[in-house]
Design a protein around this motif. Sequence first.
Motif, PDB file in Angstrom:
ATOM      1  N   ALA A 280      -6.535  31.139   5.761  1.00  0.00           N
ATOM      2  CA  ALA A 280      -5.206  31.462   5.298  1.00  0.00           C
ATOM      3  C   ALA A 280      -5.251  32.643   4.324  1.00  0.00           C
ATOM      4  O   ALA A 280      -4.386  33.501   4.365  1.00  0.00           O
ATOM      5  CB  ALA A 280      -4.569  30.250   4.647  1.00  0.00           C
ATOM      6  N   SER A 281      -6.267  32.658   3.485  1.00  0.00           N
ATOM      7  CA  SER A 281      -6.374  33.751   2.515  1.00  0.00           C
ATOM      8  C   SER A 281      -6.545  35.090   3.214  1.00  0.00           C
ATOM      9  O   SER A 281      -5.974  36.094   2.793  1.00  0.00           O
ATOM     10  CB  SER A 281      -7.557  33.520   1.579  1.00  0.00           C
ATOM     11  OG  SER A 281      -7.413  32.328   0.871  1.00  0.00           O
ATOM     12  N   ALA A 282      -7.316  35.109   4.264  1.00  0.00           N
ATOM     13  CA  ALA A 282      -7.542  36.355   4.998  1.00  0.00           C
ATOM     14  C   ALA A 282      -6.261  36.852   5.647  1.00  0.00           C
ATOM     15  O   ALA A 282      -6.015  38.055   5.703  1.00  0.00           O
ATOM     16  CB  ALA A 282      -8.622  36.164   6.048  1.00  0.00           C
ATOM     17  N   LEU A 283      -5.443  35.926   6.127  1.00  0.00           N
ATOM     18  CA  LEU A 283      -4.199  36.311   6.803  1.00  0.00           C
ATOM     19  C   LEU A 283      -3.217  36.992   5.874  1.00  0.00           C
ATOM     20  O   LEU A 283      -2.449  37.847   6.302  1.00  0.00           O
ATOM     21  CB  LEU A 283      -3.541  35.093   7.451  1.00  0.00           C
ATOM     22  CG  LEU A 283      -4.280  34.498   8.638  1.00  0.00           C
ATOM     23  CD1 LEU A 283      -3.588  33.228   9.114  1.00  0.00           C
ATOM     24  CD2 LEU A 283      -4.369  35.500   9.771  1.00  0.00           C
ATOM     25  N   VAL A 284      -3.235  36.617   4.600  1.00  0.00           N
ATOM     26  CA  VAL A 284      -2.303  37.214   3.644  1.00  0.00           C
ATOM     27  C   VAL A 284      -2.934  38.354   2.852  1.00  0.00           C
ATOM     28  O   VAL A 284      -2.362  38.831   1.880  1.00  0.00           O
ATOM     29  CB  VAL A 284      -1.697  36.156   2.699  1.00  0.00           C
ATOM     30  CG1 VAL A 284      -0.844  35.168   3.466  1.00  0.00           C
ATOM     31  CG2 VAL A 284      -2.756  35.460   1.880  1.00  0.00           C
ATOM     32  N   GLY A 285      -4.124  38.764   3.251  1.00  0.00           N
ATOM     33  CA  GLY A 285      -4.753  39.920   2.630  1.00  0.00           C
ATOM     34  C   GLY A 285      -5.576  39.628   1.391  1.00  0.00           C
ATOM     35  O   GLY A 285      -6.046  40.551   0.736  1.00  0.00           O
ATOM     36  N   GLU A 286      -5.762  38.373   1.056  1.00  0.00           N
ATOM     37  CA  GLU A 286      -6.584  37.999  -0.099  1.00  0.00           C
ATOM     38  C   GLU A 286      -8.042  37.884   0.349  1.00  0.00           C
ATOM     39  O   GLU A 286      -8.611  36.793   0.428  1.00  0.00           O
ATOM     40  CB  GLU A 286      -6.087  36.677  -0.689  1.00  0.00           C
ATOM     41  CG  GLU A 286      -4.710  36.737  -1.280  1.00  0.00           C
ATOM     42  CD  GLU A 286      -4.667  37.551  -2.562  1.00  0.00           C
ATOM     43  OE1 GLU A 286      -5.715  37.683  -3.243  1.00  0.00           O
ATOM     44  OE2 GLU A 286      -3.592  38.073  -2.872  1.00  0.00           O
ATOM     45  N   LEU A 287      -8.648  39.026   0.628  1.00  0.00           N
ATOM     46  CA  LEU A 287      -9.977  39.023   1.233  1.00  0.00           C
ATOM     47  C   LEU A 287     -11.076  38.608   0.268  1.00  0.00           C
ATOM     48  O   LEU A 287     -12.057  38.003   0.676  1.00  0.00           O
ATOM     49  CB  LEU A 287     -10.253  40.372   1.863  1.00  0.00           C
ATOM     50  CG  LEU A 287      -9.260  40.753   2.977  1.00  0.00           C
ATOM     51  CD1 LEU A 287      -9.566  42.131   3.521  1.00  0.00           C
ATOM     52  CD2 LEU A 287      -9.238  39.720   4.078  1.00  0.00           C
ATOM     53  N   ALA A 288     -10.921  38.901  -0.999  1.00  0.00           N
ATOM     54  CA  ALA A 288     -11.916  38.454  -1.985  1.00  0.00           C
ATOM     55  C   ALA A 288     -11.909  36.927  -2.062  1.00  0.00           C
ATOM     56  O   ALA A 288     -12.969  36.294  -2.122  1.00  0.00           O
ATOM     57  CB  ALA A 288     -11.635  39.060  -3.350  1.00  0.00           C
ATOM     58  N   LEU A 289     -10.731  36.335  -2.039  1.00  0.00           N
ATOM     59  CA  LEU A 289     -10.617  34.883  -2.064  1.00  0.00           C
ATOM     60  C   LEU A 289     -11.151  34.275  -0.768  1.00  0.00           C
ATOM     61  O   LEU A 289     -11.846  33.255  -0.792  1.00  0.00           O
ATOM     62  CB  LEU A 289      -9.163  34.481  -2.278  1.00  0.00           C
ATOM     63  CG  LEU A 289      -8.874  33.013  -2.551  1.00  0.00           C
ATOM     64  CD1 LEU A 289      -9.644  32.519  -3.772  1.00  0.00           C
ATOM     65  CD2 LEU A 289      -7.380  32.807  -2.737  1.00  0.00           C
ATOM     66  N   ALA A 290     -10.860  34.915   0.344  1.00  0.00           N
ATOM     67  CA  ALA A 290     -11.383  34.453   1.631  1.00  0.00           C
ATOM     68  C   ALA A 290     -12.905  34.481   1.624  1.00  0.00           C
ATOM     69  O   ALA A 290     -13.551  33.557   2.135  1.00  0.00           O
ATOM     70  CB  ALA A 290     -10.835  35.311   2.765  1.00  0.00           C
ATOM     71  N   GLN A 291     -13.484  35.518   1.045  1.00  0.00           N
ATOM     72  CA  GLN A 291     -14.941  35.612   0.944  1.00  0.00           C
ATOM     73  C   GLN A 291     -15.487  34.466   0.102  1.00  0.00           C
ATOM     74  O   GLN A 291     -16.463  33.820   0.481  1.00  0.00           O
ATOM     75  CB  GLN A 291     -15.354  36.943   0.332  1.00  0.00           C
ATOM     76  CG  GLN A 291     -16.853  37.072   0.128  1.00  0.00           C
ATOM     77  CD  GLN A 291     -17.234  38.336  -0.615  1.00  0.00           C
ATOM     78  OE1 GLN A 291     -16.591  39.356  -0.479  1.00  0.00           O
ATOM     79  NE2 GLN A 291     -18.269  38.253  -1.414  1.00  0.00           N
ATOM     80  N   ASP A 292     -14.862  34.192  -1.031  1.00  0.00           N
ATOM     81  CA  ASP A 292     -15.318  33.098  -1.886  1.00  0.00           C
ATOM     82  C   ASP A 292     -15.280  31.760  -1.147  1.00  0.00           C
ATOM     83  O   ASP A 292     -16.231  30.979  -1.209  1.00  0.00           O
ATOM     84  CB  ASP A 292     -14.453  32.994  -3.146  1.00  0.00           C
ATOM     85  CG  ASP A 292     -14.684  34.139  -4.119  1.00  0.00           C
ATOM     86  OD1 ASP A 292     -15.734  34.811  -4.023  1.00  0.00           O
ATOM     87  OD2 ASP A 292     -13.811  34.348  -4.977  1.00  0.00           O
ATOM     88  N   TYR A 293     -14.187  31.513  -0.435  1.00  0.00           N
ATOM     89  CA  TYR A 293     -14.064  30.261   0.319  1.00  0.00           C
ATOM     90  C   TYR A 293     -15.093  30.190   1.445  1.00  0.00           C
ATOM     91  O   TYR A 293     -15.654  29.135   1.712  1.00  0.00           O
ATOM     92  CB  TYR A 293     -12.661  30.094   0.889  1.00  0.00           C
ATOM     93  CG  TYR A 293     -11.621  29.713  -0.144  1.00  0.00           C
ATOM     94  CD1 TYR A 293     -11.878  28.757  -1.119  1.00  0.00           C
ATOM     95  CD2 TYR A 293     -10.364  30.302  -0.134  1.00  0.00           C
ATOM     96  CE1 TYR A 293     -10.927  28.410  -2.061  1.00  0.00           C
ATOM     97  CE2 TYR A 293      -9.398  29.960  -1.069  1.00  0.00           C
ATOM     98  CZ  TYR A 293      -9.688  29.010  -2.027  1.00  0.00           C
ATOM     99  OH  TYR A 293      -8.742  28.662  -2.954  1.00  0.00           O
ATOM    100  N   ALA A 294     -15.333  31.309   2.098  1.00  0.00           N
ATOM    101  CA  ALA A 294     -16.336  31.328   3.174  1.00  0.00           C
ATOM    102  C   ALA A 294     -17.722  31.031   2.618  1.00  0.00           C
ATOM    103  O   ALA A 294     -18.479  30.254   3.213  1.00  0.00           O
ATOM    104  CB  ALA A 294     -16.322  32.679   3.884  1.00  0.00           C
ATOM    105  N   PHE A 295     -18.063  31.621   1.479  1.00  0.00           N
ATOM    106  CA  PHE A 295     -19.361  31.344   0.856  1.00  0.00           C
ATOM    107  C   PHE A 295     -19.492  29.859   0.511  1.00  0.00           C
ATOM    108  O   PHE A 295     -20.528  29.246   0.753  1.00  0.00           O
ATOM    109  CB  PHE A 295     -19.551  32.180  -0.405  1.00  0.00           C
ATOM    110  CG  PHE A 295     -19.864  33.632  -0.164  1.00  0.00           C
ATOM    111  CD1 PHE A 295     -19.919  34.179   1.105  1.00  0.00           C
ATOM    112  CD2 PHE A 295     -20.090  34.461  -1.243  1.00  0.00           C
ATOM    113  CE1 PHE A 295     -20.212  35.521   1.302  1.00  0.00           C
ATOM    114  CE2 PHE A 295     -20.398  35.806  -1.058  1.00  0.00           C
ATOM    115  CZ  PHE A 295     -20.454  36.336   0.209  1.00  0.00           C
ATOM    116  N   GLN A 296     -18.430  29.282  -0.040  1.00  0.00           N
ATOM    117  CA  GLN A 296     -18.446  27.859  -0.387  1.00  0.00           C
ATOM    118  C   GLN A 296     -18.604  27.002   0.873  1.00  0.00           C
ATOM    119  O   GLN A 296     -19.349  26.014   0.864  1.00  0.00           O
ATOM    120  CB  GLN A 296     -17.164  27.477  -1.118  1.00  0.00           C
ATOM    121  CG  GLN A 296     -17.063  28.049  -2.503  1.00  0.00           C
ATOM    122  CD  GLN A 296     -15.715  27.755  -3.149  1.00  0.00           C
ATOM    123  OE1 GLN A 296     -15.030  26.794  -2.799  1.00  0.00           O
ATOM    124  NE2 GLN A 296     -15.323  28.586  -4.101  1.00  0.00           N
ATOM    125  N   ALA A 297     -17.894  27.387   1.926  1.00  0.00           N
ATOM    126  CA  ALA A 297     -17.974  26.642   3.186  1.00  0.00           C
ATOM    127  C   ALA A 297     -19.386  26.711   3.772  1.00  0.00           C
ATOM    128  O   ALA A 297     -19.909  25.712   4.274  1.00  0.00           O
ATOM    129  CB  ALA A 297     -16.959  27.180   4.181  1.00  0.00           C
TER     130      ALA A 297
END
Length: 65
Positions: free
Chosen positions: A1-18
């Motif tokens: 969801a973060s990637a879809l709204v352009g929050e790529l830094a947050l998407a990266q953090d969530y991906a690392f956690q995942a």
Amino acid sequence: ASALVGELALAQDYAFQAIDKALSTQQYYVISRCITLAHMIQKKEPREFHASAIVEYAHEALTQM
């Protein structure tokens, strides 16, 4: 969801956690999903460094299996 709204830094953090959680729980399919997410980001934004970081982190995780 973060990637879809352009929050790529947050998407990266969530991906690392995942990825970290996937390693600890042996749910390795999650890592491939993170790589797929990164590739989708790269298609939309070819020079996006967050996507590259996700791929690199995922590949590093796969070597630890």
